[in-house]
Design a protein around this motif. Structure first.
Motif, PDB file in Angstrom:
ATOM      1  N   HIS A  64     -25.994  47.395 -15.233  1.00 46.02           N
ATOM      2  CA  HIS A  64     -25.409  46.815 -14.020  1.00 46.02           C
ATOM      3  C   HIS A  64     -25.235  45.314 -14.197  1.00 46.02           C
ATOM      4  N   ASP A 102     -25.674  41.834 -11.483  1.00 45.28           N
ATOM      5  CA  ASP A 102     -26.325  41.613 -10.190  1.00 45.28           C
ATOM      6  C   ASP A 102     -25.333  41.240  -9.083  1.00 45.28           C
ATOM      7  N   HIS A 128     -26.663  44.133 -17.773  1.00 43.01           N
ATOM      8  CA  HIS A 128     -28.051  44.203 -18.227  1.00 43.01           C
ATOM      9  C   HIS A 128     -28.707  45.450 -17.669  1.00 43.01           C
ATOM     10  N   ARG A 187     -37.701  36.257  -9.810  1.00 41.35           N
ATOM     11  CA  ARG A 187     -36.257  36.324 -10.017  1.00 41.35           C
ATOM     12  C   ARG A 187     -35.541  35.316  -9.115  1.00 41.35           C
TER      13      ARG A 187
HETATM   14 FE   LIG Z   1     -30.427  43.217 -12.340  1.00 47.37          FE
END
Ligand SMILES: [Fe+2]
Length: 281
Positions: A105, A107, A256, A272
């Motif tokens: 995918h 983000d 990723h 994150r």
């Molecule tokens: Fe991700």
């Protein structure tokens, strides 16, 4: 500071390791410029041996841009909500373990301006496993047959929060989150990097609902074909995490994927942060 390209069978210069810099201290202007050049050139930077508290993570990330507001605030750190966490210790409401990021995918592609970069900082890692794989969608685009490049050149993908075609289910959004997340956005299937000028294949199996003006019977096999092509090992860099790693990658150029292949009794926990991007063109 030292920047070295990662060696690997399919890396095409994707992925570089940075040593000899402490992002917890002020960073000189020339080092900041070198980091940003290396980020655009290599797509993934693994900055080793960092030990950063949440405010220092934000300061480090801001060397590369402006922080982006992530969509699902249930994962925000209470004391520093611009940072979210990734953890293998969360479960779906039905009790199944939730492994964030499994499956290829990119983000938040369902945003009108998807984040240009994502940053993870390892806080707690399992003894082994849990690698992050990256697929270089620019190298993959270059390697497409000319006929396919022409076919996708002007196509627009329809991106939603959760694609009905996706095998992987995301954690549901709260009503408050849903209000500020668009229902659907259109992005080019072949996008041009605003800094390098290179074209990349921009698809996202968990969020693409279809291709504008194309029947699903044609669109879904095309998307599958592009994904299969782009995720061949020859286009990949596979990151094996070390304690202290701060990894930043370019979402405009890479897909990723996380791997839930480790001992789940061990905690895997990372911070994150994402950086604001442009409208894909
Ligand atoms: Fe991700």
């Amino acid at each position: 500071m030292e920047i070295n390209v990662m060696a690997g069978p399919g890396t095409h210069g994707t992925g570089a390791e940075v040593r000899g810099i402490d992002l917890g201290r002020p960073v000189a202007t020339d080092e900041k410029a070198a980091l940003n050049r290396a980020f655009v050139e290599h797509g993934v930077l693994a900055i080793r041996d960092q030990k950063l508290a949440p405010p220092q993570v934000l300061a480090a990330v801001e060397l590369f841009g402006t922080v982006f507001q992530q969509h699902n605030t249930r994962f925000a750190l209470p004391d520093c909500p611009q940072i979210h966490y990734l953890s293998n210790q969360d479960s779906f409401p039905d009790g199944r373990r939730y492994i964030p990021g499994e499956g290829w995918h990119t983000d938040h592609s369902n945003d009108t301006r998807p984040p240009k970069a994502t940053v993870l900082h390892a806080v707690t890692l399992p003894d082994r496993g849990g690698d992050t794989q990256f697929a270089d969608m620019a190298a993959a685009h270059d390697a497409l047959p000319a006929k396919t490049r022409d076919r996708i050149a002007d196509l627009l993908g329809i991106h939603v929060y959760q694609s009905s075609h996706s095998a992987r289910k995301l954690m549901a959004l709260s009503d408050a989150n849903r209000e500020r997340v668009p229902n659907a956005v259109l992005h080019p299937i072949a996008r041009t990097h605003p800094e390098s000028g290179r074209k990349s294949i921009y698809i996202n199996p968990i969020r693409i609902e279809g291709i504008l003006g194309m029947d699903h019977k044609e669109a879904l096999p095309l998307l599958d074909e592009l994904l299969e092509h782009a995720t061949q090992e020859r286009f990949q860099y596979r990151h094996q995490w070390k304690p202290g790693d701060l990894v930043i990658w370019d979402n405009r150029r890479l897909l990723h994927k996380a791997n839930g292949d480790y001992d789940m009794s061990q905690t895997r926990y990372l911070y994150r942060v994402m950086l604001q991007g442009d409208v894909p063109r």
